[in-house]
Enzyme design. Sequence first.
Site, short mmCIF file in Angstrom:
data_model
loop_
_atom_site.label_atom_id
_atom_site.label_comp_id
_atom_site.label_asym_id
_atom_site.label_seq_id
_atom_site.Cartn_x
_atom_site.Cartn_y
_atom_site.Cartn_z
N ASP A 9 1.24 -0.91 -0.16
CA ASP A 9 -0.35 -0.03 0.30
C ASP A 9 1.10 0.89 0.12
O ASP A 9 2.13 1.09 0.69
CB ASP A 9 -1.02 -0.36 1.42
CG ASP A 9 -2.00 -1.17 1.18
OD1 ASP A 9 -1.82 -1.63 0.18
OD2 ASP A 9 -2.73 -0.88 2.32
N ASP A 131 -15.26 -4.28 -1.43
CA ASP A 131 -14.92 -3.82 -0.05
C ASP A 131 -16.40 -3.84 0.81
O ASP A 131 -16.76 -2.85 0.53
CB ASP A 131 -13.90 -2.54 -0.11
CG ASP A 131 -13.00 -3.13 -0.87
OD1 ASP A 131 -12.35 -4.24 -0.72
OD2 ASP A 131 -12.19 -1.91 -2.07
#
Length: 250
Positions: A9, A131
Amino acid sequence: MIELIPAIDIIDGKCVRLTKGDYDAKTVYGESPADMAELFESSGFKRLHVVDLDGAKSKHVVNLGVLKEITRRTNLKVDFGGGVKTEDDVCKVFDAGASMVTVGSVAVTHKELFAGWLDKFGADRIILGADTRNGKISINGWRDDTCEDILAFLEYYVNKGVKNVLCTDISRDGMLQGPAFGLYARIVKAFPQVNLIASGGVANLDDIVRLDRECVSSVVFGKAIYEGRVDVRTMISDIAMMACKNVEDN
């Protein structure tokens, strides 16, 4: 055996991990994204999941330069997500060397556009980002919750030809308390034809072996590596040994 996909990330060009998607609760790690990617490749991994957290927040891709460096320095099959909002974004990500693109928000807000990308680029190259928080889909870097039920959302796109789904239970992300096994079991049962990529909460090798036993196709994990919960250099062989022992014991 379940496919192992380490994650990188990125915020400000650096490796970070968030907790439950909270940008104010981030931890920055010393390795550069490209250095980390090289470590993953040298340890035997073939895939890499890269998330442009700046892009997810800004609603446009930001860290293309980092992606280019990763794909230049490694032969990893990279899937890239975060801030992909337009067809131009998709093309830029592919041009930067990514093999696959993960798209979440657009699949909620512009369904026909996303379906068009499936047709144009191919379902093998597009990953549906699903998500979820409390059973509902969240978008825009997990900052906005929707009324889209996770299973209904997936059913709609499976009928459109989606083959790859990346599902993160946001409440588990970065917590190192175990994945959402129940959620993934429901998805596998409802859509056995889908390549389900589980993400969020992996704390140790046992979690991954259990996901494998639940017939989850792939797993993304990050914080367990960065916090030293697993040894990335021996992880592949350790998982294989544990999976074999599990079969023998059963």
